[in-house]
Design an enzyme around this catalytic site. Structure first.
Site, short mmCIF file in Angstrom:
data_model
loop_
_atom_site.label_atom_id
_atom_site.label_comp_id
_atom_site.label_asym_id
_atom_site.label_seq_id
_atom_site.Cartn_x
_atom_site.Cartn_y
_atom_site.Cartn_z
N SER A 168 10.11 37.32 -6.36
CA SER A 168 10.33 37.94 -7.68
C SER A 168 11.03 39.28 -7.49
CB SER A 168 8.96 38.15 -8.34
OG SER A 168 9.05 39.04 -9.41
N TYR A 206 0.49 41.63 -8.76
CA TYR A 206 1.57 40.63 -8.74
C TYR A 206 2.73 41.14 -7.89
CZ TYR A 206 4.96 37.24 -10.61
OH TYR A 206 5.91 36.25 -10.74
P1 NAD Z 1 4.35 28.73 -15.26
O1 NAD Z 1 3.10 29.45 -15.63
O2 NAD Z 1 5.14 28.04 -16.32
O3 NAD Z 1 4.03 27.66 -14.10
C1 NAD Z 1 3.08 27.87 -13.11
C2 NAD Z 1 2.37 26.53 -12.86
O4 NAD Z 1 1.48 26.71 -11.75
C3 NAD Z 1 1.51 26.06 -14.05
O5 NAD Z 1 1.83 24.71 -14.36
C4 NAD Z 1 0.07 26.18 -13.53
O6 NAD Z 1 -0.80 25.18 -14.03
C5 NAD Z 1 0.27 26.02 -12.03
N1 NAD Z 1 -0.81 26.63 -11.27
C6 NAD Z 1 -1.40 27.84 -11.49
N2 NAD Z 1 -2.38 28.04 -10.61
C7 NAD Z 1 -2.42 26.94 -9.80
C8 NAD Z 1 -3.22 26.56 -8.70
N3 NAD Z 1 -4.20 27.35 -8.23
N4 NAD Z 1 -2.98 25.37 -8.12
C9 NAD Z 1 -2.01 24.55 -8.59
N5 NAD Z 1 -1.22 24.86 -9.64
C10 NAD Z 1 -1.42 26.04 -10.23
O7 NAD Z 1 5.24 29.81 -14.49
P2 NAD Z 1 6.80 29.87 -14.17
O8 NAD Z 1 7.38 30.94 -15.00
O9 NAD Z 1 7.43 28.53 -14.19
O10 NAD Z 1 6.72 30.41 -12.66
C11 NAD Z 1 6.87 29.60 -11.51
C12 NAD Z 1 6.98 30.52 -10.29
O11 NAD Z 1 8.08 31.41 -10.48
C13 NAD Z 1 5.75 31.40 -10.09
O12 NAD Z 1 5.52 31.56 -8.70
C14 NAD Z 1 6.17 32.73 -10.72
O13 NAD Z 1 5.44 33.80 -10.16
C15 NAD Z 1 7.63 32.75 -10.32
N6 NAD Z 1 8.50 33.63 -11.11
C16 NAD Z 1 8.67 33.45 -12.46
C17 NAD Z 1 9.53 34.30 -13.17
C18 NAD Z 1 9.77 34.13 -14.67
O14 NAD Z 1 10.55 34.93 -15.23
N7 NAD Z 1 9.18 33.15 -15.33
C19 NAD Z 1 10.21 35.32 -12.51
C20 NAD Z 1 10.01 35.48 -11.14
C21 NAD Z 1 9.16 34.62 -10.44
#
Ligand code: NAD
Length: 284
Positions: free
Chosen positions: A167, A180
């Site tokens: 991130s 985070y």
């Molecule tokens: P999201 O919340 O839509 O998806 C995360 C998924 O992980 C969910 O389906 C949840 O059920 C699952 N999850 C959570 N805890 C879990 C566990 N213990 N075991 C198994 N599954 C689990 O989030 P997203 O926005 O799609 O993010 C995906 C990745 O990208 C994450 O690592 C997030 O930190 C990273 N990220 C997102 C952004 C953004 O702008 N959305 C930016 C930078 C990084």
């Protein structure tokens, strides 16, 4: 719903395991790798979310199967690995996507002001250690444990790789979310460590660092109930030289490049920012 691929890479015959596959970004990565020919195992704690994505991928004529799995439960990961081996084959590609923040590890203030301590506001002093631990575990251990389990399948085989999700927080922490930010810094650091450790075993390890993408999990921070940008959105856009949020679709090119043995055979230990220039900009 198929995703539009910026280009295609050949992943035919590969088995891709994606954690957090029911979520916004990783469901899209799952669709993209399936469209490139991989058989995709969708792992998520939320089984129904992963199952829905798997059904949609299969309905388009590609191969996918959902598995309920908590990335922090090593025994469950091992059980799922055995099922994936039987159902689809040994894992060639692991995308460690499960991750996120938690309100218990978030301060209400950006800067400490004495009056905030006196008011009933969640400052640094009120952060719940259990919340901090939750966020560290989910993002860091939740990357390490699935790699311990699924990378065993990659030993002695060609063209295998791991992709982690870091991130912008990893480079410079954002305000309010110290756990985070620290955990994603650990993910970037671990990506480099593991790339070195696995280099002679032929397993490439890389990461992407997404900038700002509007998804369900951050929409409320970025827009008010009328849909107007919040002050945080204005700050983000002013700090992004391209002056806009990214479209989730814009992550796919880097993901496919890093997964492709043909395109990225000598690329390991990198973290690619996909951020409209946010990380390069000092603000001046
Ligand atoms: P999201 O919340 O839509 O998806 C995360 C998924 O992980 C969910 O389906 C949840 O059920 C699952 N999850 C959570 N805890 C879990 C566990 N213990 N075991 C198994 N599954 C689990 O989030 P997203 O926005 O799609 O993010 C995906 C990745 O990208 C994450 O690592 C997030 O930190 C990273 N990220 C997102 C952004 C953004 O702008 N959305 C930016 C930078 C990084």
């Amino acid at each position: 719903m198929q995703v539009t691929l910026p280009f295609s890479v050949d992943l035919k015959g590969k088995v891709a395991v994606v954690t957090g596959a029911g979520g916004v970004l990783c469901s899209m990565f799952s669709r993209a790798v399936a469209q490139c020919g991989a058989k995709v195992a969708l792992l998520d704690r939320n089984e129904e979310a992963a199952a829905q994505v798997a059904r949609e991928i299969c309905a388009e004529g590609f191969e996918a199967k959902a598995y309920r799995c908590d990335v922090l439960d090593r025994a469950a990961l091992e059980q799922v690995r055995d099922s994936v081996r039987q159902d689809l084959g040994s894992c060639d590609i692991l995308i460690n996507g499960a991750g996120g923040n938690n309100p218990r590890a978030t301060t209400a203030d950006e800067f400490l002001e004495l009056e905030n301590v006196q008011k009933d506001m969640t400052t640094f002093f009120d952060l719940d250690p259990a919340g901090v631990e939750f966020v560290f575990n989910l993002n860091f251990l939740g990357t390490l444990l699935p790699t311990q389990v699924f990378a065993q399948d990659m030993l002695g085989r060609q063209g295998c790789c791991v992709l982690n999700i870091s991130s912008m927080n990893a480079y410079t922490p954002l305000t309010k979310i110290p756990a985070y930010s620290g955990a994603k810094a650990a993910v970037s650091n671990f990506t480099q460590w593991l790339a070195v450790y696995f280099a002679k075993a032929g397993i490439r390890v890389n990461a992407i660092a997404p900038g700002f993408f509007v998804t369900q999990q951050n929409r409320d921070l970025l827009f008010d109930q009328q849909g107007n940008p919040t002050p945080r959105t204005e700050k983000i856009l002013n700090s992004t030289p391209m002056g806009r949020f990214g479209e989730a679709q814009e992550l796919i090119g880097a993901v496919l490049f890093l997964l492709s043995q043909q395109a990225a055979s000598f690329v390991t230990g990198v973290v690619i920012p996909i951020d409209g220039g946010f990380n390069a900009y000092s603000g001046v």
